[in-house]
Design a protein around this motif. Structure first.
Motif, PDB file in Angstrom:
ATOM      1  N   THR A 143       4.405   2.085  16.255  1.00  0.00           N
ATOM      2  CA  THR A 143       4.054   1.441  14.990  1.00  0.00           C
ATOM      3  C   THR A 143       5.019   1.870  13.885  1.00  0.00           C
ATOM      4  O   THR A 143       5.420   3.036  13.811  1.00  0.00           O
ATOM      5  N   ALA A 144       5.366   0.919  13.056  1.00  0.00           N
ATOM      6  CA  ALA A 144       6.307   1.210  11.963  1.00  0.00           C
ATOM      7  C   ALA A 144       5.624   1.964  10.834  1.00  0.00           C
ATOM      8  O   ALA A 144       6.254   2.757  10.126  1.00  0.00           O
ATOM      9  N   VAL A 145       4.326   1.726  10.655  1.00  0.00           N
ATOM     10  CA  VAL A 145       3.601   2.290   9.516  1.00  0.00           C
ATOM     11  C   VAL A 145       2.337   2.996   9.985  1.00  0.00           C
ATOM     12  O   VAL A 145       1.582   2.467  10.799  1.00  0.00           O
ATOM     13  N   ASP A 146       2.129   4.201   9.451  1.00  0.00           N
ATOM     14  CA  ASP A 146       0.902   4.967   9.702  1.00  0.00           C
ATOM     15  C   ASP A 146       0.436   5.508   8.360  1.00  0.00           C
ATOM     16  O   ASP A 146       1.101   6.344   7.749  1.00  0.00           O
ATOM     17  N   THR A 147      -0.716   5.050   7.901  1.00  0.00           N
ATOM     18  CA  THR A 147      -1.206   5.444   6.574  1.00  0.00           C
ATOM     19  C   THR A 147      -2.302   6.511   6.642  1.00  0.00           C
ATOM     20  O   THR A 147      -2.966   6.756   5.636  1.00  0.00           O
ATOM     21  N   SER A 148      -2.485   7.112   7.801  1.00  0.00           N
ATOM     22  CA  SER A 148      -3.562   8.099   7.932  1.00  0.00           C
ATOM     23  C   SER A 148      -3.395   9.252   6.945  1.00  0.00           C
ATOM     24  O   SER A 148      -4.373   9.772   6.406  1.00  0.00           O
ATOM     25  N   ALA A 149      -2.170   9.679   6.681  1.00  0.00           N
ATOM     26  CA  ALA A 149      -1.917  10.747   5.706  1.00  0.00           C
ATOM     27  C   ALA A 149      -1.506  10.162   4.363  1.00  0.00           C
ATOM     28  O   ALA A 149      -1.866  10.693   3.311  1.00  0.00           O
ATOM     29  N   PHE A 150      -0.764   9.066   4.404  1.00  0.00           N
ATOM     30  CA  PHE A 150      -0.242   8.453   3.182  1.00  0.00           C
ATOM     31  C   PHE A 150      -1.357   8.003   2.246  1.00  0.00           C
ATOM     32  O   PHE A 150      -1.235   8.128   1.020  1.00  0.00           O
ATOM     33  N   ALA A 151      -2.455   7.513   2.791  1.00  0.00           N
ATOM     34  CA  ALA A 151      -3.497   6.880   1.972  1.00  0.00           C
ATOM     35  C   ALA A 151      -4.334   7.864   1.169  1.00  0.00           C
ATOM     36  O   ALA A 151      -5.157   7.460   0.348  1.00  0.00           O
ATOM     37  N   SER A 152      -4.155   9.148   1.371  1.00  0.00           N
ATOM     38  CA  SER A 152      -4.953  10.125   0.619  1.00  0.00           C
ATOM     39  C   SER A 152      -4.293  10.412  -0.728  1.00  0.00           C
ATOM     40  O   SER A 152      -3.078  10.570  -0.821  1.00  0.00           O
ATOM     41  N   GLY A 153      -5.099  10.481  -1.778  1.00  0.00           N
ATOM     42  CA  GLY A 153      -4.581  10.748  -3.110  1.00  0.00           C
ATOM     43  C   GLY A 153      -3.967   9.511  -3.742  1.00  0.00           C
ATOM     44  O   GLY A 153      -3.659   8.526  -3.066  1.00  0.00           O
ATOM     45  N   THR A 154      -3.784   9.573  -5.052  1.00  0.00           N
ATOM     46  CA  THR A 154      -3.239   8.407  -5.764  1.00  0.00           C
ATOM     47  C   THR A 154      -1.720   8.363  -5.726  1.00  0.00           C
ATOM     48  O   THR A 154      -1.124   7.292  -5.841  1.00  0.00           O
ATOM     49  N   GLY A 155      -1.090   9.521  -5.569  1.00  0.00           N
ATOM     50  CA  GLY A 155       0.365   9.526  -5.619  1.00  0.00           C
ATOM     51  C   GLY A 155       0.855   9.271  -7.022  1.00  0.00           C
ATOM     52  O   GLY A 155       0.165   9.549  -7.998  1.00  0.00           O
ATOM     53  N   SER A 156       2.046   8.709  -7.135  1.00  0.00           N
ATOM     54  CA  SER A 156       2.654   8.460  -8.438  1.00  0.00           C
ATOM     55  C   SER A 156       3.221   7.055  -8.491  1.00  0.00           C
ATOM     56  O   SER A 156       3.750   6.545  -7.500  1.00  0.00           O
ATOM     57  N   LEU A 157       3.106   6.434  -9.647  1.00  0.00           N
ATOM     58  CA  LEU A 157       3.681   5.100  -9.825  1.00  0.00           C
ATOM     59  C   LEU A 157       5.186   5.161 -10.077  1.00  0.00           C
ATOM     60  O   LEU A 157       5.867   4.131  -9.985  1.00  0.00           O
ATOM     61  N   THR A 158       5.701   6.342 -10.352  1.00  0.00           N
ATOM     62  CA  THR A 158       7.116   6.456 -10.702  1.00  0.00           C
ATOM     63  C   THR A 158       7.963   7.137  -9.632  1.00  0.00           C
ATOM     64  O   THR A 158       9.194   7.115  -9.719  1.00  0.00           O
ATOM     65  N   THR A 159       7.331   7.725  -8.649  1.00  0.00           N
ATOM     66  CA  THR A 159       8.069   8.451  -7.603  1.00  0.00           C
ATOM     67  C   THR A 159       7.906   7.745  -6.266  1.00  0.00           C
ATOM     68  O   THR A 159       6.783   7.511  -5.806  1.00  0.00           O
ATOM     69  N   ALA A 160       9.034   7.407  -5.647  1.00  0.00           N
ATOM     70  CA  ALA A 160       8.986   6.696  -4.368  1.00  0.00           C
ATOM     71  C   ALA A 160       8.362   7.570  -3.287  1.00  0.00           C
ATOM     72  O   ALA A 160       8.532   8.787  -3.269  1.00  0.00           O
ATOM     73  N   ASP A 161       7.638   6.902  -2.376  1.00  0.00           N
ATOM     74  CA  ASP A 161       6.960   7.623  -1.295  1.00  0.00           C
ATOM     75  C   ASP A 161       6.985   6.769  -0.029  1.00  0.00           C
ATOM     76  O   ASP A 161       6.311   5.744   0.058  1.00  0.00           O
ATOM     77  N   THR A 162       7.794   7.201   0.936  1.00  0.00           N
ATOM     78  CA  THR A 162       7.875   6.462   2.203  1.00  0.00           C
ATOM     79  C   THR A 162       7.293   7.271   3.363  1.00  0.00           C
ATOM     80  O   THR A 162       7.663   7.082   4.522  1.00  0.00           O
ATOM     81  N   SER A 163       6.363   8.167   3.049  1.00  0.00           N
ATOM     82  CA  SER A 163       5.783   9.017   4.084  1.00  0.00           C
ATOM     83  C   SER A 163       4.990   8.213   5.113  1.00  0.00           C
ATOM     84  O   SER A 163       4.673   8.724   6.190  1.00  0.00           O
ATOM     85  N   TYR A 164       4.684   6.983   4.782  1.00  0.00           N
ATOM     86  CA  TYR A 164       3.956   6.122   5.718  1.00  0.00           C
ATOM     87  C   TYR A 164       4.858   5.613   6.839  1.00  0.00           C
ATOM     88  O   TYR A 164       4.384   5.159   7.886  1.00  0.00           O
ATOM     89  N   TYR A 165       6.168   5.686   6.657  1.00  0.00           N
ATOM     90  CA  TYR A 165       7.110   5.053   7.580  1.00  0.00           C
ATOM     91  C   TYR A 165       7.367   5.921   8.803  1.00  0.00           C
ATOM     92  O   TYR A 165       7.684   7.111   8.692  1.00  0.00           O
ATOM     93  N   GLN A 166       7.273   5.296   9.995  1.00  0.00           N
ATOM     94  CA  GLN A 166       7.444   6.014  11.259  1.00  0.00           C
ATOM     95  C   GLN A 166       8.721   5.597  12.003  1.00  0.00           C
ATOM     96  O   GLN A 166       9.004   6.115  13.079  1.00  0.00           O
ATOM     97  N   GLY A 167       9.465   4.665  11.445  1.00  0.00           N
ATOM     98  CA  GLY A 167      10.654   4.163  12.125  1.00  0.00           C
ATOM     99  C   GLY A 167      11.911   4.906  11.746  1.00  0.00           C
ATOM    100  O   GLY A 167      11.879   6.025  11.239  1.00  0.00           O
ATOM    101  N   ASP A 168      13.071   4.257  12.005  1.00  0.00           N
ATOM    102  CA  ASP A 168      14.356   4.856  11.632  1.00  0.00           C
ATOM    103  C   ASP A 168      15.118   3.884  10.731  1.00  0.00           C
ATOM    104  O   ASP A 168      14.574   2.865  10.298  1.00  0.00           O
TER     105      ASP A 168
END
Length: 302
Positions: A143-168
């Motif tokens: 799978t290209a995307v896994d949000t099991s960890a990414f979906a926790s917390g609000t994160g930031s609207l100004t800081t990029a976050d690609t921790s959901y990505y499982q590909g290359d």
């Protein structure tokens, strides 16, 4: 008038001639049935190498056509998926706009909508075709995307976050000729998709949304809309180049096949006419042989 009786020599010559005629007819019958001069390349003489080269060219062109067809299908699926991403952003913007009134109902609805859209977005980025994940780069079997960890917390609207990505970072490409390769891939960590995932995560995990939060989320969503449209345009351009390459290979294949046909095929109508001529000749030969073999000394002396 006298007749010389020498049946053996005459019969032997005429039988040999008839056998040659039969062999020629057999060859012509095969040509008539197959439409080819011969089933064996060795029989084409000086044209053998040309025929082989053309056959190789046809096979190679077909391999490019097949690869382009598969790639084009993938691009179409990717284009459709990106269109769904655009729909996701549009729905989020509508929900955020409805929440700008400051009502708790509108805010709750925006948060609920974002939660649903985040799941939907995950499914879109995990789109598969022919058993392969399309947005994971070269890692097509996971799978290209896994949000099991990414979906926790609000994160930031100004800081990029690609921790959901499982590909290359490998982009898909296809070779459409000896000299041309078309890159058509896009990965799930593309900035356009990352912005969508970021704003969805922020809104979905917010306990409440202030006016400034909504304004910032709308700004990020607007940026995502423009960038998603750019991704679609790139896919459209790639599809156009793939189809162009496929069309060129199709034309070349037809041309090579035509040349090969000219070298290997026969005029069936002409062959049929030759067969008719040889048939008449063979019939006459058999009649003559029968006549000669029926002659003997006793018949001659009577």
């Amino acid at each position: 008038m006298t007749m010389r009786i020498a049946t053996f020599a005459n019969s032997d010559q005429m039988i040999a001639s008839s056998l040659r005629t039969q062999a020629t007819m057999a060859t012509l019958q095969v040509q008539e049935a197959s439409g080819l001069k011969s089933e064996y390349l060795a029989d084409y003489g000086a044209d053998t190498q040309h025929v082989v080269n053309l056959q190789v060219s046809v096979t190679r062109a077909q391999s490019y056509i097949d690869a382009a067809t598969l790639a084009d299908s993938k691009v179409q699926v990717m284009y459709s998926a990106v269109g769904q991403v655009s729909d996701v952003v549009t729905q989020l913007r509508s929900a955020l706009s409805a929440a700008t009134s400051g009502s708790s109902t509108g805010t709750s609805s925006a948060i609920s909508t974002a939660q649903q859209l985040l799941q939907q977005m995950t499914g879109i980025l995990n789109t598969q075709y022919d058993g392969q994940y399309l947005f994971g780069g070269a890692r097509t079997s996971t799978t290209a995307v896994d949000t099991s960890a990414f979906a926790s917390g609000t994160g930031s609207l100004t800081t990029a976050d690609t921790s959901y990505y499982q590909g290359d970072s490998e982009l898909a490409s296809v070779r459409v000729s000896d000299r041309q390769s078309v890159s058509y891939g896009v990965t799930a960590d593309d900035p356009a998709f990352e912005k969508v995932m970021r704003v969805l995560k922020y809104v979905a995990n917010s306990a409440n949304l202030s006016d400034s939060d909504i304004s910032a989320a709308l700004t990020l969503a607007d940026q995502a809309v423009d960038e998603v449209a750019t991704v679609q345009a790139k896919l459209s351009d790639a599809a156009s180049r793939i189809e162009s390459g496929k069309s060129q290979q199709t034309d070349y294949k037809s041309y090579a096949e035509s040349l090969a046909t000219d070298l290997t095929s026969v005029d069936v109508a002409a062959v049929t006419a030759q067969l008719s001529t040889y048939q008449a000749q063979l019939t006459a030969s058999y009649t003559a042989i029968s006549k000669i073999q029926s002659l003997n000394l006793a018949s001659y002396l009577r």
